[in-house]
Design a protein around this motif. Structure first.
Motif, mmCIF file in Angstrom:
data_model
loop_
_atom_site.group_PDB
_atom_site.id
_atom_site.type_symbol
_atom_site.label_atom_id
_atom_site.label_comp_id
_atom_site.label_asym_id
_atom_site.label_seq_id
_atom_site.Cartn_x
_atom_site.Cartn_y
_atom_site.Cartn_z
ATOM 1 N N GLU A 3 -9.968 -3.098 2.414
ATOM 2 C CA GLU A 3 -8.842 -3.056 3.341
ATOM 3 C C GLU A 3 -7.637 -3.741 2.711
ATOM 4 O O GLU A 3 -7.745 -4.811 2.110
ATOM 5 N N GLU A 5 -3.067 -4.304 3.088
ATOM 6 C CA GLU A 5 -1.903 -4.290 3.967
ATOM 7 C C GLU A 5 -0.666 -4.039 3.117
ATOM 8 O O GLU A 5 -0.681 -4.274 1.907
ATOM 9 N N LEU A 22 0.963 -3.062 -2.019
ATOM 10 C CA LEU A 22 -0.176 -3.292 -1.137
ATOM 11 C C LEU A 22 -0.894 -4.553 -1.591
ATOM 12 O O LEU A 22 -0.920 -4.861 -2.786
ATOM 13 N N LEU A 25 -6.700 -7.603 1.768
ATOM 14 C CA LEU A 25 -6.734 -8.628 2.800
ATOM 15 C C LEU A 25 -7.600 -9.816 2.403
ATOM 16 O O LEU A 25 -7.298 -10.947 2.753
ATOM 17 N N GLN A 47 8.609 -1.156 8.855
ATOM 18 C CA GLN A 47 8.253 -2.577 8.747
ATOM 19 C C GLN A 47 9.243 -3.458 9.501
ATOM 20 O O GLN A 47 8.862 -4.483 10.039
ATOM 21 N N SER A 74 -7.225 5.752 10.390
ATOM 22 C CA SER A 74 -7.059 5.008 9.142
ATOM 23 C C SER A 74 -6.356 5.870 8.111
ATOM 24 O O SER A 74 -6.312 7.092 8.214
ATOM 25 N N LEU A 109 1.947 2.784 9.228
ATOM 26 C CA LEU A 109 2.773 1.803 9.938
ATOM 27 C C LEU A 109 3.122 2.283 11.336
ATOM 28 O O LEU A 109 3.127 1.510 12.288
ATOM 29 N N LYS A 112 -0.043 2.441 13.486
ATOM 30 C CA LYS A 112 -0.652 1.118 13.607
ATOM 31 C C LYS A 112 -2.150 1.169 13.332
ATOM 32 O O LYS A 112 -2.963 0.661 14.110
ATOM 33 N N ARG A 114 -5.468 1.020 10.303
ATOM 34 C CA ARG A 114 -5.909 0.276 9.129
ATOM 35 C C ARG A 114 -5.662 1.099 7.868
ATOM 36 O O ARG A 114 -5.648 2.331 7.903
#
Length: 167
Positions: A3, A5, A22, A25, A47, A74, A109, A112, A114
C-alpha cells in the motif's frame, strides 16, 4: 502488493517534467512516476481539495461510475517497463480495467480509495529517501554519484509545490 500514498506532485529540474511521488505506508521507499502536465494538474488540484465549477475528466469518470451504482475500491500500479508505469482500476464488482498510472492515481484521489503498488514495481522503481544519521554504519556508503543524485532529488522535492502547476 504494497500500500502506498501520494506524497505530491513535483517538477523535475532542469527538464521541468512533472512527476508524482508515491510513498509506501509501512516503509521508507518512494516511487517517482513521471507524468504529463494535465495529469499532474489533476492530481495536484485533487490533493488541494479544489472543486472546479464543472467536472474535469477524472471527476466525470468517478461520477459516471457512481451513477451506475459502482465504486472504485482500489487503484493498483502493476508494472513498469522502460520507465512507463501501468495501472489498473479495481471496481466493487471485481471488474479490473487497465489504466495509465497517472490517470489511475488522479481517480484514486477523487474516489478516496486505497492505492497499491506491485512488489516488483517497488523493487525496480522504489528509492529510499531518508535522512542519513551521522555515524550510522547499517548500510555501506553510497558512491559519490549516488550521493549527488540523492542530494539533487531532495533539493528538487524541497523546492516544488503544487501551485507551480497553476497557469
Amino acid at each position: 502488493m504494497i500500500e502506498v500514498e501520494i506524497v505530491g506532485v513535483r517538477i523535475e529540474l532542469p527538464s521541468n517534467q512533472p512527476l508524482v511521488l508515491l510513498r509506501e505506508l509501512k516503509g521508507e521507499r518512494h516511487v517517482p512516476i513521471w507524468i504529463g502536465t494535465p495529469e499532474a494538474s489533476a492530481i495536484a488540484l485533487a490533493q488541494q481539495g479544489v472543486v472546479p465549477p464543472r467536472p474535469m475528466t477524472h471527476d466525470l469518470l468517478v461520477d459516471v461510475v457512481e451513477s451506475l451504482g459502482h465504486s472504485i475500491i482500489s487503484v493498483n500500479i502493476v508494472a513498469v517497463e522502460d520507465n512507463i508505469f501501468y495501472g489498473q482500476l479495481q471496481f466493487d464488482d471485481g471488474t479490473v480495467v487497465s489504466s495509465r498510472a497517472s490517470d489511475a492515481l488522479a481517480l484514486a484521489l477523487r474516489a478516496k480509495c486505497r492505492i497499491w503498488c506491485a512488489d516488483a514495481v517497488m523493487e525496480e522503481a522504489g528509492v529510499r529517501i531518508t535522512e542519513h544519521d551521522e555515524g550510522e554504519d547499517s548500510e555501506p556508503a553510497a558512491s559519490v554519484d549516488e550521493e549527488r543524485e540523492m542530494r539533487r532529488f531532495r533539493e528538487f522535492l524541497d523546492d516544488v509545490e503544487p501551485e507551480d502547476f497553476e497557469g
